[in-house]
Design a protein around this motif. Structure first.
Motif, PDB file in Angstrom:
ATOM      1  N   ASN A 122       0.826  -1.209   0.000  1.00 38.13           N
ATOM      2  CA  ASN A 122       0.000   0.000   0.000  1.00 38.13           C
ATOM      3  C   ASN A 122       0.856   1.253   0.000  1.00 38.13           C
ATOM      4  OD1 ASN A 122      -2.195  -1.639   0.003  1.00 38.13           O
ATOM      5  ND2 ASN A 122      -2.496  -1.543   2.228  1.00 38.13           N
ATOM      6  N   GLU A 126       0.745   3.989  -2.986  1.00 41.82           N
ATOM      7  CA  GLU A 126       0.347   5.368  -2.719  1.00 41.82           C
ATOM      8  C   GLU A 126       1.475   6.340  -3.086  1.00 41.82           C
ATOM      9  OE1 GLU A 126      -1.438   5.989   1.089  1.00 41.82           O
ATOM     10  OE2 GLU A 126      -1.323   8.174   0.926  1.00 41.82           O
ATOM     11  N   TRP A 135      -2.743   9.870  -7.762  1.00 36.56           N
ATOM     12  CA  TRP A 135      -3.370   9.318  -6.566  1.00 36.56           C
ATOM     13  C   TRP A 135      -4.789   9.845  -6.350  1.00 36.56           C
ATOM     14  CZ3 TRP A 135      -3.243   5.427  -3.431  1.00 36.56           C
ATOM     15  CH2 TRP A 135      -3.838   5.508  -2.180  1.00 36.56           C
ATOM     16  N   ASP A 136      -4.945  11.171  -6.418  1.00 36.30           N
ATOM     17  CA  ASP A 136      -6.263  11.743  -6.146  1.00 36.30           C
ATOM     18  C   ASP A 136      -7.307  11.282  -7.154  1.00 36.30           C
ATOM     19  OD1 ASP A 136      -5.449  13.068  -3.893  1.00 36.30           O
ATOM     20  OD2 ASP A 136      -4.784  14.841  -5.016  1.00 36.30           O
ATOM     21  N   LYS A 139      -7.565   6.950  -6.359  1.00 43.09           N
ATOM     22  CA  LYS A 139      -7.448   6.260  -5.072  1.00 43.09           C
ATOM     23  C   LYS A 139      -8.690   5.453  -4.708  1.00 43.09           C
ATOM     24  CE  LYS A 139      -8.755  10.321  -2.458  1.00 43.09           C
ATOM     25  NZ  LYS A 139      -8.215  11.498  -1.802  1.00 43.09           N
ATOM     26  N   ASP A 140      -9.857   5.832  -5.246  1.00 43.62           N
ATOM     27  CA  ASP A 140     -11.064   5.063  -4.952  1.00 43.62           C
ATOM     28  C   ASP A 140     -11.309   3.937  -5.948  1.00 43.62           C
ATOM     29  OD1 ASP A 140     -11.587   6.762  -2.804  1.00 43.62           O
ATOM     30  OD2 ASP A 140     -12.552   8.212  -4.145  1.00 43.62           O
ATOM     31  N   TYR A 141     -10.479   3.863  -6.967  1.00 46.14           N
ATOM     32  CA  TYR A 141     -10.710   2.842  -8.017  1.00 46.14           C
ATOM     33  C   TYR A 141      -9.505   1.938  -8.198  1.00 46.14           C
ATOM     34  CZ  TYR A 141     -13.820   6.696  -9.153  1.00 46.14           C
ATOM     35  OH  TYR A 141     -14.722   7.705  -9.081  1.00 46.14           O
ATOM     36  N   LYS A 143      -8.858  -0.944  -7.632  1.00 42.08           N
ATOM     37  CA  LYS A 143      -9.087  -2.329  -8.078  1.00 42.08           C
ATOM     38  C   LYS A 143      -9.554  -2.405  -9.513  1.00 42.08           C
ATOM     39  CE  LYS A 143      -9.233  -4.901  -3.933  1.00 42.08           C
ATOM     40  NZ  LYS A 143      -9.930  -4.505  -2.690  1.00 42.08           N
ATOM     41  N   LYS A 144      -9.859  -1.235 -10.103  1.00 44.92           N
ATOM     42  CA  LYS A 144     -10.277  -1.264 -11.516  1.00 44.92           C
ATOM     43  C   LYS A 144      -9.076  -1.554 -12.412  1.00 44.92           C
ATOM     44  CE  LYS A 144     -13.536   1.525 -13.276  1.00 44.92           C
ATOM     45  NZ  LYS A 144     -14.207   2.813 -13.561  1.00 44.92           N
TER      46      LYS A 144
END
Lengths: 252, 285
Positions: A122, A126, A135-136, A139-141, A143-144
């Motif tokens: 991680n 990051e 990153w911004d 960061k929420d995707y 796993k895509k």
């Protein structure tokens, strides 16, 4: 030269009977951006690929002369070790299509069979994604799939993939030629920021790009190194007529 | 007066319609044949599908009932072992072929694979009989598997090679550029990226060998008993169909229809799996 990381000694490269690089002697400074410029077919990319020995994938390519990295002959090193120390970003973004964004960042570790603890993983992900200012956006995707990103984002992901391995040198083969102007500007900003920590060698057809981001510029023409100097000097006061003609757009 | 460039338009339109109709009619006639075969098979076979068919072994002549459980198990053993032999071998050859295009040895292998594809299956059976069955002193499931594995190789090799050639060269360069070994590049990048096509080839290969009887006549031979060993002769579904369908007994013929239906349903399932895989494993570059 002070702080030289790469040095070539009478480097000659040919494909079959076609000699594309004709005896280059040059030194590349550590933690600087060096731009390789010149018209198509002048051997820029070929030299770049000889540095991390990717030319060995082309069966008819033959290299004579030497390339040293910190006084170590790269042709005597293990190719795999060399390539871990010399990262590369390609002309077209090429994230690994079966891997997620996160996996793409640490693909260098995965492919080298290096096991990482979840925490290390991680952190590396990051850190690398922040370094390439992605990153911004992702960061929420994480796993895509890496290929689900836009072209510019994909190229930054490829840069992150190289950066994550903490290489000493990053080779960039026209990294923005397949991108739109906005993505290009982003990549250029990144390269500008990265140069404090990495040695960057960039092949580019875009003269403004070379002028904007590089410290040193090498001008190649038909396999010869015609001019190699501070970027400012090359662009404001070129010694060679051909360089001048090329820069002012009279040919190329 | 009609301008030069549209003269004869009417005639060309009519020709065009005739051609389209022709293509449609031929396509339809192909489909209709497939459907007639399937319909006939279901009509004849569905009546013999019962629990006993899947759970019981063959009964002696004159005794009603019985099933092909031993042949179903035998077919599974022979086909699975053949796949276990052919898939790793075929994928390896395919990788080699994709990576060494233009080299002399690769070109020779390509010719060999084409020839292999054209060899009649009965010939492969005879060769395995001479090579394996005779020296080891008897018919066995494994010798049948080897014969079928040889038949399965060409589709696996070709689909692997073709799939890998479609993968952009830059992906391989990217992997090697990160310091990956050739082995890791193949295992973690090339094979996963080409998984859809490679698996598709494997399934086509399995579908191809599942219905073969000729190479098994001299190898797996046949066995009325339920056997779980690869070193003993076994019955297989196609062999039972062959034997029962050509027998004069109505009950055996009924079982042959049932076996045919099982085989065809199995092939249809495999084909459906290919279609599913194609979508699921589709890789976007």
């Amino acid at each position: 030269m002070e702080g030289t990381i790469l040095r070539t000694e009478n480097l000659q490269i040919s494909f079959g009977d076609n000699k594309v690089v004709k005896g280059i002697n040059m030194e590349i400074a550590e933690k600087k951006v060096t731009a390789f410029m010149g018209p198509s077919g002048c051997g820029k990319t070929t030299i770049l690929r000889a540095i991390n020995r990717l030319h060995e994938l082309t069966p008819e390519a033959k290299v004579e002369g030497k390339i040293f990295m910190h006084n170590e002959d790269v042709y005597e090193m293990e190719a795999m070790t060399l390539r871990r120390r010399v990262g590369m970003v390609f002309q077209r973004p090429n994230p690994f299509p079966t891997m997620s964004i996160a996996e793409n960042v640490i693909s260098g570790f995965i492919l080298n069979g290096i096991k990482l603890k979840t925490q290390e993983k991680n952190e590396i992900i990051e850190d690398a994604l922040k370094k390439v200012a992605l990153w911004d956006e992702v960061k929420d995707y994480l796993k895509k799939k890496g290929t689900s990103l836009s072209g510019g984002q994909q190229q930054r992901l490829c840069l992150a993939r190289a950066v994550a391995m903490k290489p000493e040198v990053i080779l960039l083969d026209e990294p923005t030629s397949a991108l739109d102007p906005l993505s290009t500007a982003k990549i250029e900003d990144l390269l500008y920021e990265l140069k404090g920590n990495y040695t960057l060698v960039i092949v580019t057809h875009n003269m403004q790009q070379a002028a904007r981001i590089s410290d040193m510029t090498a001008f190649f023409y038909l396999g010869d190194l015609l001019e190699y100097d501070d970027t400012k000097k090359v662009f404001t006061n070129p010694k060679n007529e051909k360089t001048q003609n090329y820069i002012t757009g009279r040919f190329g | 007066m009609t301008p030069f460039d549209i003269r004869g338009t009417k005639r060309r339109q009519i020709k065009d319609r005739i051609f389209s109709g022709f293509v449609w009619a031929l396509t339809f006639s192909c489909l209709i044949v497939v459907f007639i075969i399937l319909f006939y098979l279901f009509e004849k076979g569905i009546g013999s599908i019962n629990w006993a068919l899947f759970t019981k072994g063959p009964k002696p002549v004159g005794e009603f009932g019985g099933g092909i459980a031993n042949a179903i198990v035998g077919s599974l053993i022979v086909v699975v072992v053949a796949a276990i032999i052919a898939i790793p071998l075929g994928i390896s050859v395919g990788i080699y072929q994709a990576d060494n295009r233009g080299k002399r040895i690769a070109e020779r292998i390509a010719v060999a694979v084409d020839v292999l594809q054209g060899i009649p299956s009965i010939v492969i059976g005879i060769v395995i009989y001479v090579w394996i069955v005779k020296p080891f002193g008897g018919f066995s499931a494994i010798s049948g598997s080897i014969a079928l594995a040889i038949m399965m190789l060409p589709p696996v090799i070709k689909s692997t090679e073709e799939t890998l050639l479609l993968i952009p060269h830059t992906l391989k360069e990217a992997a090697l550029g990160l310091g990956a070994s050739y082995y890791h590049t193949v295992r973690k990048i090339l094979i996963p990226t080409g998984m859809g096509g490679i698996l598709g080839g494997c399934i086509i290969g399995v579908a191809r060998i599942a219905g073969e009887v000729a190479p098994l006549l001299f190898t797996a031979f046949g066995n009325p008993a339920m056997v779980f060993s690869i070193f003993k002769p076994v019955d297989t579904i196609p062999k039972v169909i062959f034997a029962y369908a050509s027998s004069p007994y109505e009950d055996w013929q009924r079982i042959a229809w049932g076996g045919s239906l099982i085989l065809v349903v199995f092939i249809i399932i495999l084909n459906t799996i290919i279609k599913l895989f194609e979508n699921k494993w589709k890789v976007q570059f």
